[in-house]
Write a protein that holds these residues in place. Structure first.
Motif, PDB file in Angstrom:
ATOM      1  N   ASP A   1      51.264  -7.128  41.095  1.00 49.97           N
ATOM      2  CA  ASP A   1      49.844  -6.908  40.826  1.00 49.97           C
ATOM      3  C   ASP A   1      49.600  -7.074  39.328  1.00 49.97           C
ATOM      4  O   ASP A   1      50.461  -7.555  38.596  1.00 49.97           O
ATOM      5  N   ASP A   2      48.454  -6.650  38.860  1.00 49.00           N
ATOM      6  CA  ASP A   2      48.087  -6.867  37.459  1.00 49.00           C
ATOM      7  C   ASP A   2      48.525  -5.735  36.537  1.00 49.00           C
ATOM      8  O   ASP A   2      48.195  -5.743  35.356  1.00 49.00           O
ATOM      9  N   ASN A   3      49.259  -4.773  37.068  1.00 56.55           N
ATOM     10  CA  ASN A   3      49.692  -3.639  36.259  1.00 56.55           C
ATOM     11  C   ASN A   3      50.961  -3.994  35.495  1.00 56.55           C
ATOM     12  O   ASN A   3      52.044  -4.063  36.067  1.00 56.55           O
ATOM     13  N   LEU A   4      50.828  -4.244  34.214  1.00 54.10           N
ATOM     14  CA  LEU A   4      51.977  -4.648  33.397  1.00 54.10           C
ATOM     15  C   LEU A   4      52.524  -3.501  32.557  1.00 54.10           C
ATOM     16  O   LEU A   4      53.326  -3.707  31.658  1.00 54.10           O
ATOM     17  N   GLN A   5      52.090  -2.268  32.855  1.00 51.47           N
ATOM     18  CA  GLN A   5      52.525  -1.134  32.051  1.00 51.47           C
ATOM     19  C   GLN A   5      53.969  -0.743  32.340  1.00 51.47           C
ATOM     20  O   GLN A   5      54.649  -0.203  31.475  1.00 51.47           O
ATOM     21  N   ARG A   6      54.425  -1.000  33.535  1.00 52.16           N
ATOM     22  CA  ARG A   6      55.791  -0.628  33.899  1.00 52.16           C
ATOM     23  C   ARG A   6      56.783  -1.699  33.460  1.00 52.16           C
ATOM     24  O   ARG A   6      56.464  -2.888  33.434  1.00 52.16           O
ATOM     25  N   PRO A   7      58.014  -1.303  33.170  1.00 49.37           N
ATOM     26  CA  PRO A   7      59.051  -2.305  32.844  1.00 49.37           C
ATOM     27  C   PRO A   7      59.336  -3.201  34.043  1.00 49.37           C
ATOM     28  O   PRO A   7      58.997  -2.876  35.178  1.00 49.37           O
ATOM     29  N   GLN A   8      59.973  -4.314  33.770  1.00 49.42           N
ATOM     30  CA  GLN A   8      60.325  -5.241  34.830  1.00 49.42           C
ATOM     31  C   GLN A   8      61.820  -5.208  35.134  1.00 49.42           C
ATOM     32  O   GLN A   8      62.364  -6.141  35.721  1.00 49.42           O
ATOM     33  N   GLU A   9      62.439  -4.109  34.737  1.00 52.16           N
ATOM     34  CA  GLU A   9      63.827  -3.873  35.121  1.00 52.16           C
ATOM     35  C   GLU A   9      64.046  -2.369  35.235  1.00 52.16           C
ATOM     36  O   GLU A   9      63.271  -1.579  34.690  1.00 52.16           O
ATOM     37  N   LEU A  10      65.087  -1.996  35.954  1.00 56.35           N
ATOM     38  CA  LEU A  10      65.377  -0.584  36.182  1.00 56.35           C
ATOM     39  C   LEU A  10      66.891  -0.415  36.236  1.00 56.35           C
ATOM     40  O   LEU A  10      67.589  -1.200  36.890  1.00 56.35           O
TER      41      LEU A  10
END
Length: 355
Positions: A144-153
């Protein structure tokens, strides 16, 4: 970095994550959609809500029964009907069955189970690998358009609580999983379902009050196209118009699963339904269609959860294990939490079916 990454915010993922969080672990839940609950789903449509996934909760076993009691006490669920109807050989017959629904939408169940959890919505797991210091690394795709979270964990343990075919996209021998483990996942099969939500003029409400027999839920046990029809608006506290939800049979869904014209597919289902129940069901004011590619697990594995051996802690859970359905998913999530706890710190963990 987290102690545990849970992939999937359905019933199994949420029940697992809550138990681990309550025991004291740091837990992150990764969910590709925008809401919790998985197939216990509700859609906002035309100024109202429609449950296009799980129809209702019924006391299948101790896990669901305990959840129903808690949610009724909190005024999240109410008794919808004490009998369901079955259409067989041209006749309607009643079957005693207590069905509980959420007036605010069935996704209220997922919202309750998600309370207090850290959930990263709009994230799909693309790949899993191991780090040099013996951790799991999850690469995430933004959905979605929510870029606040990291893209790795990064996490010490991973719980995979999504349908087996989706899990196999990133679970393979490259990350140390045994062929026996992946073969078991590949053996799990699912039946699809196409769900139609349809609204009708408020003037039709009078027709519904004169239905004989009165019904809110009708199942079709021997129909090639239909599986279930429900008067969804009767779940709401102040319905503004009649709303019905129709579930297709697995055969119908398989025939139309890849269709690019879903409204026409939905209309076909309504046409079929009108021939059996109410003629004007084929003339909706509006309709929406949702396809569930993995609606029902056809052959659950005979284990409460599927743990990987010979690698960092990783376990699969959900309705692919045990009894299937919501009861199986809740129990499988709890079993996965117990297993993860045994692989990490062996903290005091509530293993009961209390919610």
């Amino acid at each position: 970095m987290f102690d545990v990454a849970v992939i999937g915010a359905g019933m199994a993922g949420l029940s697992c994550a809550q138990r681990l969080r309550q025991a004291g672990y740091s837990v992150a839940v990764v969910e590709k959609s925008r809401g919790a609950g998985g197939r216990v789903a509700t859609r906002r449509v035309q100024g109202t809500r429609a449950d296009h996934g799980a129809r209702y909760l019924e006391p299948q076993g101790d896990a669901v029964q305990g959840l129903i009691e808690v949610l009724v006490d909190r005024h999240i669920l109410k008794l919808w009907t004490d009998s369901v109807w079955e259409f067989r050989q041209g006749k309607l017959s009643a079957i005693p069955n207590s069905c509980y629904v959420a007036p605010a939408g069935m996704n209220a169940v997922g919202k309750y189970l998600a309370e207090g959890l850290e959930i990263w919505f709009g994230r799909r797991v693309q790949a899993i690998s191991t780090t040099d210091n013996q951790m799991w690394h999850l690469s995430l795709e933004v959905t979605d358009d929510n870029l606040q979270r990291p893209q790795e964990l990064i996490a010490k343990a991973v719980v995979v609580a999504i349908p087996a075919p989706q899990a196999l996209i990133f679970l393979d021998e490259k990350i140390g999983l045994s062929p026996d483990f992946t073969d078991k996942l590949r053996s799990v099969e699912y039946d699809p379902c196409i769900s139609v939500m349809a609204g009708y003029p408020p003037s039709k409400q009078h027709d519904l009050s004169n239905l004989n027999p009165q019904w809110k839920s009708v199942s079709f046990s021997d129909n090639s196209d239909l599986a279930w029809v429900g008067l969804d608006s009767s779940k709401r506290l102040d319905p503004q118009q009649p709303v019905f939800v129709v579930h297709s049979s697995a055969n119908f869904a398989e025939r139309h699963l890849e269709s690019i014209d879903l409204p026409t597919v939905g209309q076909e289902l309504l046409d079929r339904t009108s021939g059996y129940l109410i003629p004007w069901l084929k003339e909706p004011e509006w309709l929406q269609v949702h396809r569930w590619r993995y609606a029902f697990c056809r052959n659950p594995l005979p284990v409460s959860c599927l743990a990987a051996e010979g690698t960092l802690p990783l376990v699969c859970a959900g309705d692919l294990c045990g009894e299937g359905q919501i009861e199986g998913a809740l129990r499988s999530g709890l079993a996965a939490a117990i297993w993860v706890n045994s692989q990490l710190q062996n903290l005091q963990l509530d293993s009961s079916l209390n919610w």
